[in-house]
Design an enzyme around this catalytic site. Structure first.
Site, PDB file in Angstrom:
ATOM      1  N   TYR A  31       1.679   2.588  -2.260  1.00 57.82           N
ATOM      2  CA  TYR A  31       1.378   1.342  -2.956  1.00 57.82           C
ATOM      3  C   TYR A  31      -0.114   1.146  -3.231  1.00 57.82           C
ATOM      4  O   TYR A  31      -0.479   0.189  -3.903  1.00 57.82           O
ATOM      5  CB  TYR A  31       1.881   0.143  -2.158  1.00 57.82           C
ATOM      6  N   GLY A  78       8.992  -4.902  -9.084  1.00 59.50           N
ATOM      7  CA  GLY A  78       7.759  -4.757  -8.321  1.00 59.50           C
ATOM      8  C   GLY A  78       7.736  -3.556  -7.405  1.00 59.50           C
ATOM      9  O   GLY A  78       6.901  -3.499  -6.499  1.00 59.50           O
ATOM     10  N   ASP A  79       8.617  -2.581  -7.630  1.00 55.06           N
ATOM     11  CA  ASP A  79       8.699  -1.453  -6.697  1.00 55.06           C
ATOM     12  C   ASP A  79       8.424  -0.108  -7.354  1.00 55.06           C
ATOM     13  O   ASP A  79       8.806   0.934  -6.835  1.00 55.06           O
ATOM     14  CB  ASP A  79      10.074  -1.420  -6.027  1.00 55.06           C
ATOM     15  N   MET A  80       7.746  -0.103  -8.513  1.00 55.16           N
ATOM     16  CA  MET A  80       7.461   1.167  -9.180  1.00 55.16           C
ATOM     17  C   MET A  80       6.158   1.767  -8.645  1.00 55.16           C
ATOM     18  O   MET A  80       5.152   1.878  -9.348  1.00 55.16           O
ATOM     19  CB  MET A  80       7.415   0.968 -10.693  1.00 55.16           C
TER      20      MET A  80
END
Length: 405
Positions: free
Chosen positions: A250, A287-289
């Protein structure tokens, strides 16, 4: 020669069944390429992270105590799936020991890589499932049963050609959510693997360790790193491309760095397709790419990468209302902050044409609004989840629409 897991001190790294390197356990985890692979110029490519700026094979990575080189660490499962695999292979895999886990699971990994004991197969082992899929979500590599219907776990390195994804207990409707979002991506012209929703009863002979208590259907996705007859097609995710450990997926890079890499290593067209996928993520509230949810694929002879099909596409906003983009885009992560100025900053940092980037964003917004509201797969998404996705699309359409001005 047979050996036991505990006695394994080195692992052979195979790419498309050819030995290209070795990982040694003690006293540090050291990886080195073979001389003949170096003599071939590092071809086919294992990872862009091992290449110099001029495209030549660089030095072997620096050995580290207890830490695998990032490329190999990113092949291992995380979270619940890792816990399950450690339990399933108890006696051979010590908790949090990456080398043990790599030795146990290396026969069936993502892409065309295999990591096998240098001294031969493990002694007196009963047939076992040895696949490794990266990521936090509980998922299994499965194969379709011949003649019987349903799917089962492949054993001892036999390649699975589907991934069965279990919905997390805390996030109801995830399978339907992702299925609909994948259908949307396909409807607007993106490269999407085949997928279907299946019942848990469609999985046969699953060991107790792999059973979960979550309800609802499973999402079954055709593996794009497996070809006809189980052929292994090499891939690498962008945590591997950038040489960062899974824990930094992230924050190990920003979106413009992925775009710049695609522009240079693949093509400007691939970089703009990446922009379209980013716009889709912003529009639907995904929101998790992170770095591991974008990949390169090495088709054919493996000498040149391409952008892999889109995967792990779902809306996270229904579950995490304050969610934001997984990585920075023009120094912004908040969905509502992604106005034209941020896309221009992103384009400049990625060395892409501003006008081409803005056009790709606008076209994606238009295509989504043309297809999403009439998409048949909407009907399977739980009402509350669908309502929140719809709200996100409505809110983001004028924000991303600033790119047209």
């Amino acid at each position: 020669m047979n050996t036991s897991f505990r006695a394994i001190q080195s692992l052979d790294v195979l790419l498309d069944k050819r030995k290209i390197g070795t990982i040694v356990r003690s006293p540090v985890y050291a990886f080195s390429f073979t001389q003949d692979y170096r003599a071939d110029g590092g071809s086919p490519i294992l990872s862009l992270s091992f290449l110099s700026a001029s495209g030549e094979l660089g030095r072997d990575p620096k050995p580290l105590a207890g830490i695998l080189p990032a490329f190999f660490a990113n092949l291992l499962p995380e979270g619940k799936l890792r816990e399950v695999m450690e339990k399933y292979h108890k006696g051979n895999v010590r908790r949090r020991n990456d080398f043990d886990l790599l030795a146990a699971l290396g026969a069936d990994m993502s892409g065309a890589v295999q990591v096998l004991p240098s001294d031969g197969p493990v002694m007196n082992e009963m047939p076992a499932t040895r696949f490794s899929i990266a990521g936090m979500q509980m998922k299994l590599s499965v194969a379709r049963q011949r003649g019987e219907g349903g799917f089962t776990l492949p054993m001892d390195g036999e390649p699975g050609n589907y991934i069965a994804k279990f919905p997390p207990e805390a996030f109801p409707g995830v399978s339907e959510n992702e299925f609909a979002n994948l259908a949307l991506a396909a409807a607007i012209g993106m490269d999407v693997p085949d997928r279907e929703l299946v019942e848990r009863s469609d999985l046969k002979n699953i060991p107790d360790e792999f059973n979960t208590h979550s309800g609802g259907p499973l999402l079954l996705v055709r593996r794009f790193d497996r070809g006809v007859g189980g052929q292994r097609i090499h891939i690498e995710d962008f945590a591997q491309v950038f040489g960062v450990q899974p824990s930094r997926k992230y924050d190990g890079a920003a979106f413009h760095q992925i775009a710049a890499t695609l522009n240079e290593a693949v093509s400007p067209h691939a970089a703009l397709e990446f922009v379209r996928r980013l716009a889709l993520a912003a529009l639907t509230g995904n929101g998790d790419m992170h770095l591991k949810n974008w990949s390169l694929i090495y088709p054919g002879d493996g000498h040149r990468p391409a952008l892999a099909p889109i995967y792990d596409v779902l809306s996270t906003i229904p579950y995490i209302p304050t969610d934001a983009m997984a990585l920075s885009l023009g120094r912004e992560r908040a969905f509502k902050g992604l106005t034209a100025s941020r896309w221009k900053a992103f384009a400049n940092r990625a060395r892409l044409s501003e006008s081409a980037v803005l056009k790709a964003v606008v076209e994606t917004v238009e295509r989504v609004n043309q297809r999403w509201w009439h998409l048949p797969e909407r009907d399977i998404v739980p009402a509350m989840i669908l309502k929140r996705i719809d709200e996100q699309v409505k809110v983001m359409t004028p924000i991303l629409g600033t790119c047209a001005r």
